[in-house]
Design an enzyme around this catalytic site. Structure first.
Site, PDB file in Angstrom:
ATOM      1  CD  GLU A  36     -11.946  16.397   2.790  1.00 48.30           C
ATOM      2  OE1 GLU A  36     -11.508  17.556   2.668  1.00 48.30           O
ATOM      3  OE2 GLU A  36     -13.100  16.150   3.219  1.00 48.30           O
TER       4      GLU A  36
ATOM      5  CE  LYS B 106     -21.966  18.857   1.229  1.00 47.00           C
ATOM      6  NZ  LYS B 106     -21.507  18.884   2.626  1.00 47.00           N
TER       7      LYS B 106
END
Length: 126
Positions: free
Chosen positions: A73, A99
């Site tokens: 984030e 990811k």
């Protein structure tokens, strides 16, 4: 609205909250959807009339690698801030960061943020 699309930009960086993650580099995959007016570039066929895709990729990678963020984030916020600051012609950006292979049961985990230039001004005090 016109858009520049960058998909699957691979950034090798230190990322994560756990001690073992801070010791290794892991890949992040970035997708960017950048809204900007492309009419002049479409007419002129000149690089200086558009946003330089290579520069966008380089700046996005560099800011993440230098920060070595704990959270994706935060990585996304860094990219948004850098791109809005560097390119005044950007109206809005949607960034997705994944990811891959960090959770065995999932191909990847990720987040998506979308910000408009007006949101950016409010959040940075411009």
């Amino acid at each position: 609205m016109d858009s520049i699309i960058i998909e699957g930009l691979k950034v090798e960086t230190v990322v994560g909250c756990f001690a073992w993650e801070r010791q290794i580099k892991q890949p992040l995959l970035l997708d960017l959807l950048i809204h900007t007016d492309l009419e002049q570039a479409a007419s002129s066929d000149e690089l200086e009339d558009t946003l330089n895709y290579a520069e966008i990729c380089e700046l996005s990678s560099k800011v993440i690698q230098e920060a070595a963020p704990k959270l994706i984030e935060h990585a996304a916020k860094l990219v948004l801030t850098t791109l809005f600051t560097t390119f005044s012609a950007i109206d809005s950006i949607k960034i997705t960061i994944r990811k891959p292979a960090i959770i065995a049961e999932a191909n990847s985990v990720g987040i998506s943020l979308e910000r408009h230039r007006s949101d950016f001004r409010l959040s940075t005090g411009e």
